[in-house]
Design a protein around this motif. Structure first.
Motif, mmCIF file in Angstrom:
data_model
loop_
_atom_site.group_PDB
_atom_site.id
_atom_site.type_symbol
_atom_site.label_atom_id
_atom_site.label_comp_id
_atom_site.label_asym_id
_atom_site.label_seq_id
_atom_site.Cartn_x
_atom_site.Cartn_y
_atom_site.Cartn_z
ATOM 1 N N GLY A 141 0.796 -1.222 0.000
ATOM 2 C CA GLY A 141 0.000 0.000 0.000
ATOM 3 C C GLY A 141 0.825 1.267 0.000
ATOM 4 O O GLY A 141 0.275 2.374 -0.065
ATOM 5 N N ASP A 142 2.155 1.140 0.050
ATOM 6 C CA ASP A 142 3.017 2.313 -0.105
ATOM 7 C C ASP A 142 3.027 2.753 -1.566
ATOM 8 O O ASP A 142 3.081 1.920 -2.478
ATOM 9 N N TYR A 143 2.990 4.055 -1.789
ATOM 10 C CA TYR A 143 3.105 4.629 -3.127
ATOM 11 C C TYR A 143 4.420 5.383 -3.215
ATOM 12 O O TYR A 143 4.717 6.225 -2.358
ATOM 13 N N LEU A 144 5.208 5.071 -4.237
ATOM 14 C CA LEU A 144 6.593 5.537 -4.302
ATOM 15 C C LEU A 144 6.845 6.439 -5.486
ATOM 16 O O LEU A 144 6.224 6.304 -6.539
ATOM 17 N N PHE A 145 7.788 7.364 -5.312
ATOM 18 C CA PHE A 145 8.399 8.058 -6.436
ATOM 19 C C PHE A 145 9.709 7.350 -6.742
ATOM 20 O O PHE A 145 10.547 7.135 -5.853
ATOM 21 N N VAL A 146 9.890 6.970 -8.003
ATOM 22 C CA VAL A 146 11.073 6.234 -8.439
ATOM 23 C C VAL A 146 11.888 7.115 -9.369
ATOM 24 O O VAL A 146 11.384 7.577 -10.404
ATOM 25 N N SER A 147 13.139 7.367 -9.017
ATOM 26 C CA SER A 147 14.001 8.234 -9.804
ATOM 27 C C SER A 147 14.539 7.515 -11.029
ATOM 28 O O SER A 147 15.183 6.465 -10.916
ATOM 29 N N LYS A 148 14.286 8.072 -12.212
ATOM 30 C CA LYS A 148 14.880 7.552 -13.446
ATOM 31 C C LYS A 148 16.295 8.105 -13.619
ATOM 32 O O LYS A 148 17.124 7.518 -14.307
ATOM 33 N N MET A 149 16.556 9.263 -13.004
ATOM 34 C CA MET A 149 17.864 9.904 -13.153
ATOM 35 C C MET A 149 18.954 9.187 -12.365
ATOM 36 O O MET A 149 20.138 9.332 -12.669
ATOM 37 N N ALA A 150 18.558 8.433 -11.328
ATOM 38 C CA ALA A 150 19.544 7.801 -10.453
ATOM 39 C C ALA A 150 20.524 6.943 -11.237
ATOM 40 O O ALA A 150 21.740 6.986 -10.999
ATOM 41 N N TYR A 151 19.985 6.137 -12.171
ATOM 42 C CA TYR A 151 20.841 5.259 -12.981
ATOM 43 C C TYR A 151 20.842 5.658 -14.454
ATOM 44 O O TYR A 151 21.454 4.979 -15.275
ATOM 45 N N GLY A 152 20.156 6.743 -14.775
ATOM 46 C CA GLY A 152 19.998 7.159 -16.163
ATOM 47 C C GLY A 152 18.698 6.627 -16.722
ATOM 48 O O GLY A 152 18.373 5.455 -16.547
ATOM 49 N N ALA A 153 17.938 7.502 -17.362
ATOM 50 C CA ALA A 153 16.642 7.101 -17.911
ATOM 51 C C ALA A 153 16.828 6.106 -19.049
ATOM 52 O O ALA A 153 17.630 6.331 -19.961
ATOM 53 N N ARG A 154 16.091 5.014 -18.981
ATOM 54 C CA ARG A 154 16.092 4.032 -20.058
ATOM 55 C C ARG A 154 15.136 4.512 -21.149
ATOM 56 O O ARG A 154 13.961 4.763 -20.886
ATOM 57 N N MET A 155 15.630 4.633 -22.361
ATOM 58 C CA MET A 155 14.795 5.059 -23.467
ATOM 59 C C MET A 155 13.775 3.968 -23.818
ATOM 60 O O MET A 155 14.069 2.774 -23.687
ATOM 61 N N PRO A 156 12.576 4.375 -24.249
ATOM 62 C CA PRO A 156 11.546 3.373 -24.560
ATOM 63 C C PRO A 156 12.015 2.382 -25.621
ATOM 64 O O PRO A 156 12.550 2.776 -26.649
ATOM 65 N N MET A 157 11.812 1.117 -25.337
ATOM 66 C CA MET A 157 12.091 0.073 -26.326
ATOM 67 C C MET A 157 10.838 -0.238 -27.150
ATOM 68 O O MET A 157 10.920 -0.752 -28.255
ATOM 69 N N THR A 158 9.685 0.081 -26.555
ATOM 70 C CA THR A 158 8.408 -0.054 -27.249
ATOM 71 C C THR A 158 7.800 1.341 -27.335
ATOM 72 O O THR A 158 7.053 1.751 -26.434
ATOM 73 N N PRO A 159 8.115 2.107 -28.373
ATOM 74 C CA PRO A 159 7.741 3.526 -28.408
ATOM 75 C C PRO A 159 6.260 3.790 -28.601
ATOM 76 O O PRO A 159 5.787 4.876 -28.271
ATOM 77 N N VAL A 160 5.524 2.825 -29.148
ATOM 78 C CA VAL A 160 4.102 3.048 -29.410
ATOM 79 C C VAL A 160 3.276 2.370 -28.319
ATOM 80 O O VAL A 160 3.128 1.142 -28.293
ATOM 81 N N SER A 161 2.782 3.178 -27.396
ATOM 82 C CA SER A 161 1.967 2.647 -26.303
ATOM 83 C C SER A 161 1.086 3.761 -25.771
ATOM 84 O O SER A 161 1.347 4.951 -26.012
ATOM 85 N N ILE A 162 0.050 3.384 -25.039
ATOM 86 C CA ILE A 162 -0.835 4.369 -24.423
ATOM 87 C C ILE A 162 -0.223 4.781 -23.088
ATOM 88 O O ILE A 162 -0.012 3.931 -22.223
ATOM 89 N N PRO A 163 0.087 6.071 -22.931
ATOM 90 C CA PRO A 163 0.762 6.498 -21.696
ATOM 91 C C PRO A 163 -0.118 6.325 -20.460
ATOM 92 O O PRO A 163 -1.344 6.375 -20.538
#
Length: 366
Positions: A60-82
């Motif tokens: 039940g914890d809701y978290l903020f997860v940093s993408k910058m910590a390890y570097g943002a991974r670019m989308p491998m599946t670019p076509v998706s519903i956000p």
């Protein structure tokens, strides 16, 4: 002399004014684009669905997860519903189109994954065939980094021979023997004890939080509390690598080398049992066997050099966590980010007025 260049240009009074509907559409479009960029490059929000990280992180914890910590991974599946999961309506309808797949690429980050980091990643052992970035999200604590030799002895984790302690609020299970009197259910609830099994009228298996251990042990009807440890040499088929050559279990495991980019290993029955999935599935090679010989991409191979870094992840709730002990390594292209802050926490077992765990809101994750 013409002085018109000094004059201000008059507003185009004939330009049609945007309708209210058009303004709303523009505002929504801007919000979607901005939030998608923020979510993709900076941070994302995730929820804890299970008890595998208790008591560090709670269901039940809701978290903020940093993408910058390890570097943002670019989308491998670019076509998706956000903002939607990869499947909806009972996992029947996909929210992405996998006809276009991009290679793995990660932007530079603030650092690398370190032992002790709470890491969010895509579940590597999914049986459903879908792209890496569309797989289920897991969160575990990193206890082994590329090149480490990991080993578990009587429930204690060692990396390169050095003892790595569980998180301060990490949990494990115990066999509890009573004098036969019934256990008070309210007391069990208040101490946040998880009653897993009852073997007979006087013997139970329980997960006891460290903060509750001494108080629980002090009750008059508790005769003994003994930590559950699976004995060394006892083979557990559900434990990686699921091969009888390696008589490992949850509490006695290894030693095992965690692959590092550039590491070369010999190929034989033992190494293929340990690293075969990484070579074939994660690093996208066609692997076959011709007797004892290993054929990789149509060529006989005596050795293999890894293309990626790998990690070993374990839950803080050691006897209630499906983690690397069960499915092995986490490849670097599955890493999403580092859990940083608990921004909300909901206890579904409490009444409406008491559901919010106020003491966990905006709390840094360690």
């Amino acid at each position: 002399m013409n002085w018109k260049f000094l004059s201000r240009r008059k507003k185009d009074t004939n330009k049609p004014k945007k309708s209210v509907m058009r303004e709303w559409v523009d505002a929504i479009l801007f919000a979607v684009i901005a939030s998608t960029i923020i979510r993709g490059l900076l941070f994302s929000a995730y929820a804890i669905p299970s008890a595998s990280m208790e008591g560090s992180l709670l269901t039940g914890d809701y978290l903020f997860v940093s993408k910058m910590a390890y570097g943002a991974r670019m989308p491998m599946t670019p076509v998706s519903i956000p903002f939607l999961e990869s499947t909806v309506t009972g996992a029947k309808i996909k929210t992405y189109w996998d006809a276009i797949q991009l290679p793995y690429f990660r932007l530079p980050g603030l650092g690398e994954v370190k032992k002790g980091d709470p890491v969010v990643f895509n579940y590597p052992a999914e049986t459903v065939n879908r792209p890496v970035d569309m797989r289920t999200h897991f969160i575990k604590r990193c206890v082994g980094t590329p090149g480490d030799i990991i080993e578990i002895k009587d429930g204690k984790v060692y990396a390169n021979g050095k003892y790595y302690a569980n998180a301060p609020k990490g949990q494990t299970s115990y066999v509890v023997t009573t004098d036969g009197k019934d256990l008070n259910s309210e007391m069990i609830h208040n101490l946040k004890i998880d009653l897993r099994y009852q073997y007979n009228p006087t013997t139970y298996e329980m997960i006891i939080p460290p903060d509750s251990y001494n108080e629980f042990k002090g009750y008059s009807n508790i005769k003994s509390i003994k930590e559950v440890i699976e004995p060394k040499g006892e083979y557990s088929p559900q434990i990686f690598p699921h091969n009888e050559k390696f008589k490992w279990n949850e509490d006695n495991f290894g030693p095992l080398l965690i692959p590092k980019r550039g590491t070369t290993i010999p190929l034989n029955d033992s190494t293929m049992a340990l690293y075969g999935r990484s070579i074939e599935v994660y690093e996208h090679n066609k692997v076959t066997r011709d007797g004892a010989a290993v054929i990789i991409n149509g060529k006989k191979a005596d050795t293999y050099t890894f293309k990626m870094n790998y990690y070993w992840m374990m839950g803080d709730n050691r006897h209630n966590s499906e983690d690397s002990r069960f499915w092995g390594f986490v490849p670097e292209d599955h890493i999403v980010g580092k859990a940083m802050i608990t921004w909300m926490s909901i206890d579904s077992t409490q009444s409406t007025l008491n559901k919010v765990r106020w003491n966990r809101i905006l709390r840094a994750i360690h």
